[in-house]
Design an enzyme around this catalytic site. Structure first.
Site, PDB file in Angstrom:
ATOM      1  N   ASN B  52       2.394  -7.530 -22.648  1.00  0.00           N
ATOM      2  CA  ASN B  52       2.389  -8.543 -21.588  1.00  0.00           C
ATOM      3  C   ASN B  52       1.355  -8.267 -20.517  1.00  0.00           C
ATOM      4  O   ASN B  52       1.158  -9.083 -19.636  1.00  0.00           O
ATOM      5  CB  ASN B  52       3.771  -8.661 -20.935  1.00  0.00           C
ATOM      6  CG  ASN B  52       3.990  -7.561 -19.926  1.00  0.00           C
ATOM      7  OD1 ASN B  52       3.699  -6.401 -20.183  1.00  0.00           O
ATOM      8  ND2 ASN B  52       4.478  -7.921 -18.752  1.00  0.00           N
ATOM      9  N   ASP B 111      -0.397   7.708 -15.793  1.00  0.00           N
ATOM     10  CA  ASP B 111       0.986   7.322 -15.578  1.00  0.00           C
ATOM     11  C   ASP B 111       1.868   8.493 -15.177  1.00  0.00           C
ATOM     12  O   ASP B 111       3.063   8.352 -15.095  1.00  0.00           O
ATOM     13  CB  ASP B 111       1.547   6.666 -16.835  1.00  0.00           C
ATOM     14  CG  ASP B 111       1.556   7.620 -18.005  1.00  0.00           C
ATOM     15  OD1 ASP B 111       1.136   8.779 -17.839  1.00  0.00           O
ATOM     16  OD2 ASP B 111       1.974   7.222 -19.099  1.00  0.00           O
ATOM     17  N   LEU B 113       2.317  12.369 -12.827  1.00  0.00           N
ATOM     18  CA  LEU B 113       1.855  13.305 -11.817  1.00  0.00           C
ATOM     19  C   LEU B 113       1.139  14.499 -12.434  1.00  0.00           C
ATOM     20  O   LEU B 113       0.100  14.949 -11.951  1.00  0.00           O
ATOM     21  CB  LEU B 113       3.088  13.771 -11.024  1.00  0.00           C
ATOM     22  CG  LEU B 113       2.841  14.690  -9.841  1.00  0.00           C
ATOM     23  CD1 LEU B 113       2.031  13.965  -8.804  1.00  0.00           C
ATOM     24  CD2 LEU B 113       4.173  15.155  -9.260  1.00  0.00           C
ATOM     25  N   CYS B 167      27.493  17.885  -8.198  1.00  0.00           N
ATOM     26  CA  CYS B 167      28.860  17.411  -7.956  1.00  0.00           C
ATOM     27  C   CYS B 167      28.920  15.900  -7.756  1.00  0.00           C
ATOM     28  O   CYS B 167      29.919  15.260  -8.064  1.00  0.00           O
ATOM     29  CB  CYS B 167      29.513  18.164  -6.794  1.00  0.00           C
ATOM     30  SG  CYS B 167      28.654  17.906  -5.260  1.00  0.00           S
TER      31      CYS B 167
END
Ligand SMILES: [Zn+2]
Lengths: 323, 628
Positions: B52, B111, B113, B167
């Site tokens: 696209n 794309d 780092l 947690c």
């Protein structure tokens, strides 16, 4: 919305952009009909962008034959004489664009912009014109405004390393999300003719110099009966003369329309491909916004100049004059 | 500015890194602008979801090399220029400093780092200017990096992948993304991944007293166990029993909404469950990745938000399909956003957990985006950014230093500007990458091993891949192609605590670390420290004087990331919100007063006529548009 769902094929192809503007907007895009007139480099970029985005249909008009200049900035035309001879620019671009996205209907119409009537423009949701004279732009814009439904109108002009976009969405309502709320917004656009009739001295003093420069050259071409872009260095002294006249009649200090800027725009009228990419990209984004009703559309002029790198929005309308 | 006559462009040899969203646009614009010697590196192959916006690619190219297909496509409209393609990783050994030296300018359309840092280092080492770029959604940026003149890519902090305290994931989720991370990294891994890997699924949510051995048995699937029974047992354990257990800890719920346990019998009638298990008419057969629980349950639209019941049916059906159709893969699976069944399982599990905790449910489409860290991308932004890259590249080739700009493409105009140029900044004098300034490592030299320093600092934080470590003239460690006997010595060193190394590393020692491939060398001053805060300094060491990632964690204790910024992100990322970020109080600046002046200068917008105006930093368009 109308509840029609995107197909699995569409969802897979448009995955990344649906994540930006949502499935709703994608459905609206796939039902929109877009007309472009004048296929120079910037419009080629724009067409690529909206075909990739997945508009319903795209209709191209440009009856010219291929020249060296056309080839230089239009990547939709293969530079092979055996391929392009005997075909119009629109036909050649159509063949390439079809290939980009089989889900978009791309077709060609023939004729001069002034020959199309209101009924013709009514078939489209968006009309984009470029490479046409001041009067042709005004006329096309006026016809779009007479259509039974709202036809968004855009006019584009790129010269040397600068470009201009004009937008007329007429009476435009859209909604946007602000924090958690959805707010209804309403913008009232002037026609091209009305925008141009706003007195120059009423515009804010930081107005993009390109606005004035473009008006001077456009006016010059109009008076001389030239087609858009048909100026050269030889015309410079007459263009500068016209600038002085216009500045005087509009009571605008001449420093707002630098001679060096006019010289640049008159001397090199060919498009600069990186600027085509920028203007074609911004225009694509704006058309997608207008169709999808998502995001603030720009009102009502946009300027980009590679020499300073700024991409500026200017609102030139009666309601805004004097601010 | 006509392209044909300008020889700095025609004569230039340029390297493009990345042939994805920005890369396709960039290659086209370079070719149209008159560039005639372009080299392009990309290790990726073409996927359907690229089509696209990566307009040089067609359906028929899916699976082929991006670099090569892009080259062929551009040669069709510019047949007489030279384009050299490399289907390879830019971090590979072939692309060394000598390779980089042959170019006049390097243009990044990357794309991730990791690769950006690598290219930055090679450009610095080879002294080749770099034009860097990134987009997400409608936002984009282009920056110019010239050694000694402007800041390098690593002079300023970069956003780090978002991480979440364990947690939060195991016990107290409050956002849908927490449920996704739980479903993907804990439940999915527990059931289908490597059994030997640490997994917190039961550690936190069950009573510490209960033996983890017993708990693990619940997840074991014995050969003769009915798969439907097994599925319901898992369901009841993780969504019912574990929640009850968590509820018994009153302390946790004092200021939180109490979750509600969900048992399969409450959601699915017995009849339905049976039907679920008997659905063997699925179209899916041999091909593993085409197996789908949605298909076998007759659900089609990935945009729909399923009810709790539907999610439960999908979960059990996906589990059943894994155990019946893809049994061989169990034990080796890791989550992959392109694995339909895995996405279905994770979506359903996350939604059931979300229902339990009163968090809104999401569609498979949305869940997939979050779980796969899928970055928003549109063609128009990439086209604009590519145009801006070429404009900067031409300035670099003309050596027009005064005109270099960093340009930001905004979603909402700021001071009427959608495209906003800003003057580049000077190099950061305390950047360990482009200046030689040493960094400081506080560490317990009697407790931490060399291995910890290599893994947690040199590789993870300094981004070196093949480091060499010296203490004065003594070699402590070297990675890469080395002799066997040395390997044994280095491996032994790795296991030693710093103070007991053959040449001991103690407070006051200066280590020299080097990566030959990146030609990066830096000095680390060691400072001995006895104690570290387990919560705040979980690594047991503190590195200062380097550019710390900005959006780090809500670091309460050990944290879990959602796997962002890894190279499997298939698209454009890396928008650094520069205007915002530079407003942040920067810890590393505390001692450096000259930096204040620098910060002030940084926010000036280029303006040819009026006063320079300071940005108010209130650009909401700059918020990173990740998944919402
Ligand atoms: Zn640096």
């Amino acid at each position: 919305m109308d509840g029609e769902e995107l197909t699995a094929q569409e969802t897979a192809l448009y995955d990344r952009q649906i994540r930006v503007w949502g499935a709703d907007a994608q459905r609206r895009l796939s039902k929109a009909h877009v007309l472009v007139y004048g296929m120079k480099g910037t419009i080629a970029e724009f067409c690529k962008n909206i075909v990739l985005a997945g508009v319903g249909s795209l209709t191209l008009i440009d009856d010219r034959m291929v020249t060296e200049e056309v080839l230089s900035s239009n990547f939709l035309i293969p530079p092979d004489e055996n391929v392009y001879s005997g075909k119009t620019i629109a036909q050649l671009c159509c063949n390439s664009l079809k290939d980009f996205n089989p889900m978009v209907r791309v077709s060609v119409e023939k004729g001069d912009l002034s020959s199309f009537d209101v009924e013709f423009f009514s078939k489209f949701d968006v009309v984009v014109v470029s490479c046409c004279s001041l009067s042709a732009k005004k006329l096309a814009n006026a016809k779009c405004r007479k259509a039974s439904k709202r036809v968004a109108f855009y006019a584009v002009d790129c010269r040397d390393s600068s470009g201009e976009i004009f937008v007329d969405l007429q009476d435009y309502k859209y909604s946007k999300k602000k924090m958690e709320e959805t707010i209804e917004c309403h913008l009232n656009y002037p026609s091209f003719e009305d925008a141009l009739s706003v007195p120059w001295r009423a515009l804010h003093r930081r107005m993009s110099k390109l606005y004035f420069a473009m008006r001077v050259i456009e006016k010059f071409e109009d008076i001389e009966g030239r087609s858009a872009g048909e100026v050269s260095n030889a015309d410079l002294s007459n263009v500068l003369k016209l600038k002085r006249e216009l500045c005087t009649s509009q009571s605008l200090n001449e420093s707002h329309v630098p001679d060096t800027l006019l010289e640049r725009l008159v001397t090199d009228t060919t498009e600069f491909p990186p600027v085509c990419a920028v203007i074609g990209g911004i225009l694509g984004q704006e058309v997608i916004k207008a169709i999808s009703g998502k995001g603030d559309p720009l009102k009502n002029f946009f300027y980009f100049d590679a020499s300073d790198g700024k991409g500026v929005i200017e609102d030139i309308s009666d309601s805004n004059a004097g601010k | 500015m006509a392209s044909s006559s300008s020889s700095p462009i025609k004569d230039a040899k340029v390297l493009m890194v990345g042939a994805g969203g920005i890369g396709c646009e960039l290659l086209k614009t370079l070719a149209l602008s008159g560039f005639s010697d372009i080299h392009i590196i990309d290790m990726d192959t073409i996927e359907v979801s690229n089509l696209n916006r990566q307009f040089l690619f067609r359906q028929s190219h899916v699976g082929q090399s991006k670099a090569k297909v892009a080259r062929d496509a551009v040669l069709k409209f510019r047949p007489h220029i030279n384009i050299t393609s490399y289907h390879a990783n830019v971090k590979g050994p072939d692309f060394n400093v000598d390779f980089f030296k042959q170019f006049n300018v390097v243009l990044n359309g990357l794309d991730n780092l990791d690769a950006r840092r690598h290219v930055n280092r090679l450009c610095l080492a080879a002294d080749v200017p770099l034009v860097e770029s990134g987009t997400t959604g409608f936002l984009g940026q282009v920056t110019v990096h010239v050694k000694g003149r402007t800041e390098c890519y690593e002079c300023q902090p970069k956003p780090a992948p978002k991480t979440y305290p364990v947690c939060t994931i195991t016990s107290t989720p409050s956002k849908f993304v927490h449920c996704i991370v739980w479903a993907k990294d804990l439940l999915f891994s527990k059931l289908f991944g490597d059994k030997n890997q640490d997994n917190d699924l039961n550690v936190r949510s069950s009573d510490a007293a209960s033996s983890s051995k017993n708990v693990d048995d619940i997840f074991e699937h014995s050969k003769d166990e009915d798969i439907t029974q097994y599925g319901r047992k898992i369901f009841d354990h993780v969504f019912g029993y574990n929640i009850e257990l968590a509820l018994s800890n009153e302390e946790t719920w004092k200021n939180r909404n109490r979750p509600k346990p969900i048992y399969s019998k409450d959601v699915l009638s017995d009849e339905l469950a049976k039907q679920n298990g008997n659905l063997d008419n699925d179209n899916a057969s041999g091909d593993g990745l085409s197996v789908s629980a949605m298909a076998s349950l007759g659900m089609k639209n990935p945009q729909d938000i399923w009810s709790l019941k539907e999610n439960s049916r999908i979960l059990l059906e996906a589990l059943r399909l894994f155990f019946t159709k893809r049994e061989k893969e169990i034990g080796n699976l890791s989550f992959d956003k392109d694995d339909q069944l895995a996405v279905e399982f994770v979506t359903a599990a996350a939604n059931i957990r979300a229902a339990s905790f009163g968090i809104p449910l999401h569609s498979l489409f949305e869940a997939k985006g979050i779980a796969g860290n899928i970055v928003h991308a549109v063609a128009t932004t990439n086209a604009v950014i590519a145009g801006l890259i070429v404009i900067e590249a031409i300035k670099v080739l003309k050596n027009d230093i005064k005109s270099y700009r960093m340009t930001y493409c905004l979603e909402h105009p700021s001071r009427n500007m959608l495209l906003m140029p800003v003057e580049p900044f000077e190099p950061n004098k305390s950047c360990y990458v482009c200046s030689e300034s040493p960094i400081l490592l506080e560490i317990n030299t009697n407790r931490s091993k060399l291995k910890d320093v290599v893994e947690k600092i040199i590789k993870a934080k300094l981004g070196m891949s093949l480091p060499l470590i010296m203490n004065a003239s003594n070699l402590l460690y070297e990675a890469g192609d080395i002799e066997d006997d040395m390997v044994a010595i280095y491996n032994a060193n790795l296991e030693k605590v710093l103070a007991e190394l053959p040449s001991p590393v103690t407070g006051g020692t200066m280590l020299t670390v080097e990566d030959f491939q990146q030609e990066l060398k830096c000095n680390i001053n060691i400072k001995h420290r006895e104690e570290f805060d387990e919560e705040k300094e979980p690594d047991g060491m503190v590195l200062s004087g380097w550019t710390q990632p900005v959006s780090a964690a809500e670091n309460e204790d050990k944290s879990v990331s959602n796997g962002a910024n890894t190279s499997d992100n298939n698209d454009e990322i890396g928008i650094v919100s520069p205007l915002k970020k530079r407003k942040l109080p920067d810890d590393s600046d505390k001692s450096n007063t000259t930096d204040d002046a620098r910060h002030n200068k940084q926010l000036q917008v280029i303006d040819d006529e009026d006063d320079l105006v300071m940005l108010d930093g209130d650009l909401d368009g700059f918020k990173k548009r990740r998944v919402s």
